[in-house]
Design a protein around this motif. Structure first.
Motif, PDB file in Angstrom:
ATOM      1  N   ASN A  18     -82.323  42.355 -23.575  1.00  0.00           N
ATOM      2  CA  ASN A  18     -82.233  40.940 -23.246  1.00  0.00           C
ATOM      3  C   ASN A  18     -81.019  40.309 -23.930  1.00  0.00           C
ATOM      4  O   ASN A  18     -80.284  39.525 -23.334  1.00  0.00           O
ATOM      5  CB  ASN A  18     -83.517  40.227 -23.656  1.00  0.00           C
ATOM      6  N   ASN A  19     -80.789  40.664 -25.170  1.00  0.00           N
ATOM      7  CA  ASN A  19     -79.664  40.135 -25.934  1.00  0.00           C
ATOM      8  C   ASN A  19     -78.334  40.611 -25.330  1.00  0.00           C
ATOM      9  O   ASN A  19     -77.382  39.835 -25.233  1.00  0.00           O
ATOM     10  CB  ASN A  19     -79.786  40.567 -27.388  1.00  0.00           C
ATOM     11  N   TYR A  25     -85.966  43.411 -26.531  1.00  0.00           N
ATOM     12  CA  TYR A  25     -85.204  42.349 -27.182  1.00  0.00           C
ATOM     13  C   TYR A  25     -83.711  42.663 -27.123  1.00  0.00           C
ATOM     14  O   TYR A  25     -82.891  41.799 -26.794  1.00  0.00           O
ATOM     15  CB  TYR A  25     -85.666  42.188 -28.631  1.00  0.00           C
ATOM     16  N   GLN A  26     -83.343  43.905 -27.465  1.00  0.00           N
ATOM     17  CA  GLN A  26     -81.932  44.295 -27.477  1.00  0.00           C
ATOM     18  C   GLN A  26     -81.325  44.251 -26.080  1.00  0.00           C
ATOM     19  O   GLN A  26     -80.187  43.803 -25.896  1.00  0.00           O
ATOM     20  CB  GLN A  26     -81.757  45.688 -28.095  1.00  0.00           C
ATOM     21  N   ASN A  48     -79.182  37.063 -22.534  1.00  0.00           N
ATOM     22  CA  ASN A  48     -80.452  36.348 -22.557  1.00  0.00           C
ATOM     23  C   ASN A  48     -80.730  35.641 -21.237  1.00  0.00           C
ATOM     24  O   ASN A  48     -81.214  34.516 -21.197  1.00  0.00           O
ATOM     25  CB  ASN A  48     -80.487  35.359 -23.726  1.00  0.00           C
ATOM     26  N   THR A  49     -80.377  36.294 -20.129  1.00  0.00           N
ATOM     27  CA  THR A  49     -80.617  35.723 -18.804  1.00  0.00           C
ATOM     28  C   THR A  49     -81.796  36.407 -18.157  1.00  0.00           C
ATOM     29  O   THR A  49     -82.167  37.520 -18.495  1.00  0.00           O
ATOM     30  CB  THR A  49     -79.391  35.893 -17.896  1.00  0.00           C
ATOM     31  N   ARG A  50     -82.388  35.752 -17.189  1.00  0.00           N
ATOM     32  CA  ARG A  50     -83.522  36.348 -16.470  1.00  0.00           C
ATOM     33  C   ARG A  50     -83.209  36.421 -15.024  1.00  0.00           C
ATOM     34  O   ARG A  50     -82.626  35.648 -14.420  1.00  0.00           O
ATOM     35  CB  ARG A  50     -84.779  35.523 -16.687  1.00  0.00           C
TER      36      ARG A  50
END
Length: 67
Positions: free
Chosen positions: A60-61, A57-58, A65-67
């Motif tokens: 990704n944040n 989560y961290q 928050n991109t993939r």
């Protein structure tokens, strides 16, 4: 066909290489993971499934928050 092939596990066991550092994260079926020195084959740290979820989560944040 074997019936176990139709029932996926919560997490597939896998290894994630951390760039060219020689370190990798070994992910276990139960969602726990270990940080491993791939050159010396030494486990440096173990993480619970909750800790891995928080790390994911961290990360990704931090990357927007991109993939």
């Amino acid at each position: 066909m074997d019936s176990t092939m139709l029932t996926p596990t919560l997490h597939e066991p896998a290894c994630l290489l951390l760039a060219s550092s020689g370190f990798y994260v070994r992910i276990n079926e139960d969602g726990s993971a270990s940080l491993v020195d791939g050159i010396q084959d030494i486990t440096l740290a173990d993480f619970t499934p909750a800790e891995i979820e928080d790390i994911a989560y961290q990360l990704n944040n931090k990357v927007g928050n991109t993939r």
